[in-house]
Write a protein that holds these residues in place. Sequence first.
Motif, PDB file in Angstrom:
ATOM      1  N   GLU A 381       0.849  -1.183   0.000  1.00  0.00           N
ATOM      2  CA  GLU A 381       0.000   0.000   0.000  1.00  0.00           C
ATOM      3  C   GLU A 381       0.888   1.237   0.000  1.00  0.00           C
ATOM      4  N   ASP A 403       4.480   4.055   2.376  1.00  0.00           N
ATOM      5  CA  ASP A 403       4.618   2.892   1.496  1.00  0.00           C
ATOM      6  C   ASP A 403       5.022   1.660   2.301  1.00  0.00           C
ATOM      7  N   GLN A 429      -2.915   0.878   6.620  1.00  0.00           N
ATOM      8  CA  GLN A 429      -4.338   0.994   6.298  1.00  0.00           C
ATOM      9  C   GLN A 429      -4.945  -0.336   5.873  1.00  0.00           C
ATOM     10  N   SER A 430      -4.136  -1.213   5.299  1.00  0.00           N
ATOM     11  CA  SER A 430      -4.654  -2.506   4.855  1.00  0.00           C
ATOM     12  C   SER A 430      -5.102  -3.379   6.021  1.00  0.00           C
TER      13      SER A 430
END
Length: 488
Positions: A381, A403, A429-430
């Motif tokens: 991400e 990242d 965030q994932s």
Amino acid sequence: MQTIAEITQVANQGPFAPNWSSLGRFSMPEWFVKAKFGIFVHWGLYSIPAYNNEWYSRNMYLKGHPEFDHHVATYGPQKEFGYKDFIPMFTATAFDAQEWMKVFKKAGAQYVFPVAEHHDGFQMYQSSLSTWNAAERGPKKDILAELKQAAEDQSLHFCTSSHRAEHWFFMGHGKEFPSDVVEPLQKGDFYWPAMPEPDNQDLYSEPYPTEEFLDDWLLRTCELVDKYQPELLYFDWWIQHEAFKQHLQLFAAYYYNRGVEWGKQVAICYKHDALMFGTGIVEIERGKFAEPQPFYWQTDTAIARNSWCYTTTLDYKSSSEIIRDLIEAVSKNGNMLLNVGPDGQGKIHDKDQEILADIGAWLTMNGAAIYESKPWRIAGEGPTTITAGQFQENKVTQYTSQDFRFTIQGDSLYAMQMISPMDGHACIQSLSLSSDQNLPAFHGIIQNVALVGHPQQNLDWQATHDGLSINFAPIETDKPIVFKITMK
């Protein structure tokens, strides 16, 4: 030495046969999928002039090319000092196979790929097909045999590469003006066949390789695998030309059947769809995929941006850039093969060793996120996008602390933060929570979060709807940091 008839017999003896349907039963070597990181070695006659790059043998005969002018100014006209005249200078006084392998082992490599024969046609091994080899001329050593023994002594998988296909035309420009590339040329001559250079992007280009050249290519390649039993064999470009298709299938079946005899998991690495998809390992030269792939692949790249062999003007990459490229490959279901170029006498220079040692130190700490790992359901991400395809290394990719790239192993997800944040904060965030089971979000239970290599750090972490929030004491490093996220 095998004959074409004997090669054909082995190729048809099973379990593989020389056709794509049969070769499609190929299975990816398990050891290769676990290994992740290997070392390529470009070392040969081209390392003596050490000018520009490893194509010196072609370019020194190409009028208007910098190598042509450099050669005349440095060594004299090509008629008086040709490429073959570098051979007596190639004495390999600093070559030490055992020391090379210790350097590669320290770098964290799991396999090695010395070039057996480059486009120039000089074999780095003992051959019964030509006297133009390192065992009989120049170093007067079977370089490949010494490297194989040293690799095995260090428990490294031994592989090798053949770039012989391009020799069909590689010395051809030497016929365009008075030089030492003169007719008549016969099979076995160093410069043979020195044909006019075709359009190398045309899969049907003329002059079409002859049966004599193709048979010689097959004999050389089969001799190579029989003498040294490499676990992988790498082919460079131009074997995708239509002329090679039948011989390629014959060789692939021969090699894969030999692998079964040896009890070894072997494979062919290829580019440009030279082999039918599913019959070997897909290679991406100096590039990568932007997204995870459903098939296993490898990127081959170099420690320097501007050459595969040693030169006096190498544009070195940083160790941190190379580590991030390795992470990109592994998170997307691939390996990285990193090239090193020793100098003309066989010394691996201090800058190369420094970079390799730096990579090795990072892998010693963070290897659980790389070796034997598998891709997660997403590769990563963050705002930084990757350009897919070959030859995408002109610019350094600029990452941010947002990242992340992911791998899994056992009960843990490894989240590699590509830039260590100055404020000591990470938000993945994932791993955001969701109350809706139908949304494609994370629903696992996190048991623990640790910063790999920093056991003294007591992390403040919390799973939230925005993501997995982690606070820690900032780490001053130019390399990625790795979080081990253990699941219940």
